[in-house]
Design a protein around this motif. Sequence first.
Motif, short mmCIF file in Angstrom:
data_model
loop_
_atom_site.label_atom_id
_atom_site.label_comp_id
_atom_site.label_asym_id
_atom_site.label_seq_id
_atom_site.Cartn_x
_atom_site.Cartn_y
_atom_site.Cartn_z
N LEU A 165 0.82 -1.21 0.00
CA LEU A 165 0.00 0.00 0.00
C LEU A 165 0.86 1.26 0.00
N LEU A 166 1.92 1.26 0.79
CA LEU A 166 2.76 2.45 0.92
C LEU A 166 3.57 2.71 -0.36
N THR A 167 4.24 1.69 -0.89
CA THR A 167 5.05 1.91 -2.09
C THR A 167 4.18 2.20 -3.30
N GLY A 168 3.01 1.57 -3.39
CA GLY A 168 2.10 1.87 -4.49
C GLY A 168 1.65 3.31 -4.47
N PHE A 169 1.27 3.81 -3.29
CA PHE A 169 0.87 5.22 -3.18
C PHE A 169 2.05 6.14 -3.46
N GLY A 170 3.23 5.80 -2.94
CA GLY A 170 4.40 6.63 -3.16
C GLY A 170 4.77 6.74 -4.63
N ASN A 171 4.75 5.64 -5.35
CA ASN A 171 5.07 5.68 -6.77
C ASN A 171 4.05 6.52 -7.54
N TRP A 172 2.77 6.39 -7.16
CA TRP A 172 1.74 7.22 -7.81
C TRP A 172 1.97 8.70 -7.50
N LEU A 173 2.24 9.04 -6.24
CA LEU A 173 2.42 10.43 -5.84
C LEU A 173 3.63 11.04 -6.52
N PHE A 174 4.74 10.34 -6.53
CA PHE A 174 5.96 10.88 -7.11
C PHE A 174 5.79 11.10 -8.62
N THR A 175 5.19 10.13 -9.28
CA THR A 175 4.98 10.26 -10.73
C THR A 175 4.02 11.41 -11.03
N ALA A 176 2.93 11.51 -10.27
CA ALA A 176 1.98 12.60 -10.47
C ALA A 176 2.64 13.96 -10.24
N THR A 177 3.53 14.04 -9.26
CA THR A 177 4.23 15.30 -8.98
C THR A 177 5.14 15.68 -10.13
N VAL A 178 5.90 14.73 -10.65
CA VAL A 178 6.78 15.01 -11.80
C VAL A 178 5.96 15.46 -13.00
N ASN A 179 4.85 14.78 -13.25
CA ASN A 179 4.00 15.16 -14.38
C ASN A 179 3.45 16.58 -14.22
N PHE A 180 3.03 16.91 -13.02
CA PHE A 180 2.46 18.24 -12.78
C PHE A 180 3.50 19.34 -12.89
N LEU A 181 4.66 19.13 -12.28
CA LEU A 181 5.68 20.18 -12.24
C LEU A 181 6.37 20.39 -13.58
N TYR A 182 6.48 19.31 -14.36
CA TYR A 182 7.30 19.39 -15.57
C TYR A 182 6.53 19.05 -16.85
N ARG A 183 5.20 19.09 -16.77
CA ARG A 183 4.35 18.87 -17.94
C ARG A 183 4.71 17.57 -18.66
N ALA A 184 4.92 16.53 -17.88
CA ALA A 184 5.29 15.23 -18.42
C ALA A 184 4.07 14.33 -18.48
N ASN A 185 4.26 13.14 -18.98
CA ASN A 185 3.15 12.20 -19.14
C ASN A 185 3.58 10.79 -18.74
N TYR A 186 4.34 10.68 -17.68
CA TYR A 186 4.80 9.37 -17.20
C TYR A 186 3.67 8.61 -16.52
N THR A 187 3.75 7.29 -16.59
CA THR A 187 2.97 6.46 -15.67
C THR A 187 3.89 5.88 -14.59
N ASP A 188 5.22 5.98 -14.80
CA ASP A 188 6.18 5.41 -13.86
C ASP A 188 7.50 6.18 -13.97
N ALA A 189 7.65 7.19 -13.16
CA ALA A 189 8.85 8.03 -13.24
C ALA A 189 10.01 7.50 -12.41
N MET A 190 9.77 6.46 -11.60
CA MET A 190 10.75 6.06 -10.59
C MET A 190 11.52 4.79 -10.94
N VAL A 191 11.04 3.99 -11.84
CA VAL A 191 11.50 2.62 -12.01
C VAL A 191 12.93 2.55 -12.55
N ILE A 192 13.66 1.51 -12.13
CA ILE A 192 15.03 1.28 -12.59
C ILE A 192 15.06 0.72 -14.01
N TYR A 193 13.98 0.02 -14.40
CA TYR A 193 13.95 -0.69 -15.69
C TYR A 193 13.70 0.33 -16.79
#
Length: 242
Positions: free
Chosen positions: A121-149
Amino acid sequence: MRSSLIALTLDEIDGVREILPRIDRAWCDQILVVDGGSADGTIEWCRDHGFDVYVQKQKGIRFAYLEALPLITGDVVLTLSPDGNCPVEFIPAILRKIDEGYDLVIGSRYLGTAKSDDDDLLTGFGNWLFTATVNFLYRANYTDAMVIYRAFRRELIEECDLDKEESYLLPERLFGTVISWEPLMSVRAAKTRKRIAEVAVGEPPRIGGKRKLQIWRWGASYYFQFFRELWFWRRTSDIRRR
């Protein structure tokens, strides 16, 4: 273009035994295992099975990348963790996107119907929050901004100053940790309007080993970094043109 696959390991013997043999060596021109100092036989197994291994000298995932840079021969770099979380059958699809002209290709855990079987629950919410923040701040369209792959043009490292200490030192000092470069890469690629694509790969459960995630320290460092980037960093080439 030549491609280099970088597999990051730290006490992942169960994962590497299962995952590395699934990688067709014809997919990439170079496969390099970068190890953080495993004590469970990971290094020995990889070398015994014909994989080039570099053992990093300084602890921390970003140092794994930075120390390995002189050894990377490819024009394109693909990074993954051979712990089961990164389904390697998608490597050809990810690299094809680079061939189509993209600068950065994300192996997304959340695109379309893809999902993570490793999230709680925690990592799922965190990944969503971080990706949404990057999209909002930088006009991006990621679904996953954090992943190593992910795969990216080698030039992106220098173009986005990902090899510079000053890109990381302040958040690391504030929160007492060593962070990686994937979130910052996502931010600066969006900030500089690089061509970005995603491939839906999902995330299977990890195989053995222990998750190395420092949830609170890394999370705080990355979130601080996202907002700091609004005014902190501009490409050296942009500064010179002024």
